[in-house]
Structures are given as structure tokens and as C-alpha cells.
Design a protein around this motif. Structure first.
Motif, PDB file in Angstrom:
ATOM      1  N   TYR A   1      -2.859  -2.022   1.354  1.00  0.00           N
ATOM      2  CA  TYR A   1      -4.252  -2.486   1.308  1.00  0.00           C
ATOM      3  C   TYR A   1      -4.326  -3.945   0.842  1.00  0.00           C
ATOM      4  N   TRP A   2      -3.532  -4.255  -0.167  1.00  0.00           N
ATOM      5  CA  TRP A   2      -3.542  -5.638  -0.678  1.00  0.00           C
ATOM      6  C   TRP A   2      -3.031  -6.632   0.374  1.00  0.00           C
TER       7      TRP A   2
ATOM      8  N   ILE B   1      -1.340   1.179  -1.995  1.00  0.00           N
ATOM      9  CA  ILE B   1      -1.971   0.006  -2.672  1.00  0.00           C
ATOM     10  C   ILE B   1      -1.387  -1.296  -2.125  1.00  0.00           C
ATOM     11  N   ALA B   2      -0.087  -1.363  -1.908  1.00  0.00           N
ATOM     12  CA  ALA B   2       0.533  -2.585  -1.399  1.00  0.00           C
ATOM     13  C   ALA B   2       0.082  -2.894   0.020  1.00  0.00           C
TER      14      ALA B   2
ATOM     15  N   VAL C   1      -5.956  -7.368   2.776  1.00  0.00           N
ATOM     16  CA  VAL C   1      -6.965  -8.280   2.193  1.00  0.00           C
ATOM     17  C   VAL C   1      -6.481  -9.719   2.220  1.00  0.00           C
ATOM     18  N   LEU C   2      -5.234  -9.923   1.838  1.00  0.00           N
ATOM     19  CA  LEU C   2      -4.722 -11.289   1.836  1.00  0.00           C
ATOM     20  C   LEU C   2      -4.605 -11.861   3.246  1.00  0.00           C
TER      21      LEU C   2
END
Length: 315
Positions: A22-23, A19-20, A26-27
Motif C-alpha cells: 500500500y505504501w 502495508i509495504a 501511495v508513493l
């Protein structure tokens, strides 16, 4: 039991790492935010430095008046300036020291360029003729004035009509003075000898008024060669004058500005054509014939004969 807890914690950490990551992706794809200008801040651009204009070497300096100058008042440094003209007027002053301290003999208007004639004496009419010419006014009407169509710069022939009388048994019409230059018609004057208007500074309304009054002018100014001056005066008193306009194609005005003079030729031509007026022809009046001396009357006498002698005796 401990192995299961360990496996559960490892799976939890793996899901959190996914999850980290992927985030973070995106950023990283989002655009950078535009910078916000601080309030009350004005950005001033530095002014462009104008390049100094290059001086045209073909232009020549001319002294020009900045203000009106009255007659007999010395010109000061504040009255004049130098202007660069592509074509300098003939005879114009090119240095300020040529004008400062000098006093004109007539009024000069602002914007006029100066030359040596600006400081010479004489009015406008005196500066329109040469030393061997005289300006003479002739009374005219609409007929004598060529229908009111005469203009300064025209050339005219002066015609004289003589009526028959006791001293002139036969009427005649003749050219008294040919090819005279018209200096002015009424109040309208032409150009001076330096090619400038005789009355500078006239407004358009004044020029239009002079054009309108030219048709009704009562006098015409003529430039008369000095040898022909007395002839024109005699003609004006002897009979009726007419002014006949000559063609502009003769280029007489151009010859005049070139310095040519044809007064002697005109005088010879006029003398040849004049009739029935010896005074105008500048020839001496024929002297009357001398009267024959009267015969002394003879005293009557008586002839006396005495033999061979014959004598005359007065009774």
C-alpha cells in the motif's frame, strides 16, 4: 506448539507485505519534484542572427555632402558619401570619383546632393536666368508691388503712365513690357534653373521673416529678355510704373521650365500697343522737315525806255 508459532509468523509477514504494498502505491502516485536551479547561474540565450536586408534595385546612388564645404576648397573622400534614393534628382552625380578633387565656386552645405552645377561659377541670381535674359531690379512701393502680394515665380506686365507736358501733349497709360518673370521680392529669391532654392539651408524662422518683409519690399527683381532691357530702363525714367500680376492659369512658368520663350511675341505685341513714345517703341525719331530756302531779295531797278529799246538800270 511449533505449528502455532509458524502460523503467527506467517500472518505477521502477510500483514507487513500488505502495508509495504500500500505504501508503495501511495508513493508512486505523488508528482515528481521540480528541479531547483543552482544559485548564481544565468541562462543566456543565443542572439538571433538578423537577416541582411535585400538591396532595392529601384534605388539609385546619389553623391551627398557629409559636411559643409567652403568655396574653392577641394572635396575629399571624407566629405562625401553615396545614398540610395528611390528618385534621383536630375543631373545628380552617381559616383564618388565625380566629386572628389573638384572645388566648388560657392559654399555648399551638408546634406546637399551634388551635380555639375555645384562646381560652376556664378551666384544665385546668375543661376536663375537664361543666357538671353537679364536680371533687373525695379524700385517699388506698396502700390507698385501689387499691394505687397508679389511672390517669386509670378508673371507681371509693366505698365507706364505718362503725364501730359510740353513734349507729351496728352497723358497716356500703356503696357511697356508684358509677361516678365519675378525672380525675387526684396531679399526673398525663387528657384534656380536646376529647380533648387537660390538660398538653401534657410531655417524656418528665416523663411518666416522673409515672408513678413515681402510686403514692405522696396525692390523687385525681374527677368527681362535682352531686347526689352533698354525699353524698361527708359520707361522707368520716363514716368510712373505699375506691375500688373498675370493669372497663374496661363501656365507661363510651366512653359518657361519647358524651355519655351515668347520674348519675340511679347516684343511685337508691345511695339504694336505703344503710343506717344517713339523711344520706347525702338523706332527712329522722325526727322524734322527741311526748311525751305529763303528767296534772294531782288535789287530794285528802274526801267528805261529809249525808242524801241527797254533796259533795266540800277540806281
Amino acid at each position: 506448539m511449533n505449528s502455532r508459532v509458524t502460523l503467527g509468523l506467517a500472518g505477521l509477514f502477510l500483514v507487513g507485505a500488505l502495508i509495504a504494498g500500500y505504501w508503495g502505491l501511495v508513493l508512486g502516485r505523488q508528482p515528481d519534484p521540480e528541479p531547483v536551479a543552482p544559485p548564481n547561474v544565468v541562462t543566456v540565450s543565443a542572439p538571433a542572427v538578423a537577416a541582411a536586408p535585400e538591396e532595392d534595385p529601384t534605388r539609385q546612388p546619389v553623391v551627398v555632402l557629409l559636411r559643409d564645404v567652403a568655396p574653392f576648397v577641394q572635396i575629399t573622400a571624407a566629405d562625401v558619401a553615396l545614398e540610395k534614393l528611390r528618385t534621383a534628382p536630375a543631373g545628380s552625380l552617381s559616383r564618388l570619383d565625380q566629386a572628389i578633387g573638384r572645388a566648388p565656386w560657392r559654399a555648399l552645405s551638408a546634406g546637399s546632393w551634388l551635380n555639375d552645377e555645384s562646381f560652376e561659377s556664378g551666384g544665385a541670381l546668375a543661376r536663375m536666368i537664361r543666357p538671353d535674359e537679364r536680371a533687373l531690379a525695379v524700385a517699388v512701393d506698396e502700390v507698385i508691388n501689387a499691394g505687397g502680394q508679389l511672390s517669386p515665380g509670378d508673371y507681371v506686365d509693366v505698365l507706364l503712365f505718362l503725364r501730359s507736358d510740353v513734349n507729351n501733349p496728352q497723358q497716356s497709360a500703356q503696357v511697356v513690357v508684358p509677361a516678365l518673370r519675378v525672380l525675387g521680392v526684396g531679399e526673398q529669391l525663387g528657384l534656380t534653373n536646376d529647380g533648387q532654392p537660390a538660398r538653401p539651408g534657410l531655417s524656418n524662422d528665416d523663411k518666416l521673416k522673409q515672408d513678413q518683409l515681402r510686403a514692405s519690399a522696396r525692390s523687385v527683381l525681374l527677368a527681362v529678355p535682352e531686347p526689352l532691357l533698354s525699353r524698361l530702363m527708359l520707361a522707368a525714367q520716363a514716368g510712373v510704373l505699375r506691375l500688373a500680376v498675370r493669372s497663374a492659369e496661363e501656365k507661363r512658368l510651366a512653359h518657361y521650365w519647358a524651355g519655351e520663350s515668347a520674348s519675340s511675341t511679347n516684343l511685337a505685341s508691345a511695339n504694336r500697343d505703344l503710343i506717344q513714345f517713339n523711344q520706347l517703341a525702338m523706332t527712329p525719331t522722325p526727322k524734322p522737315l527741311a526748311t525751305a530756302s529763303r528767296a534772294v531779295p531782288r535789287t530794285p531797278s528802274v526801267e528805261v525806255i529809249r525808242g524801241n529799246e527797254i533796259t533795266q538800270q540800277t540806281p
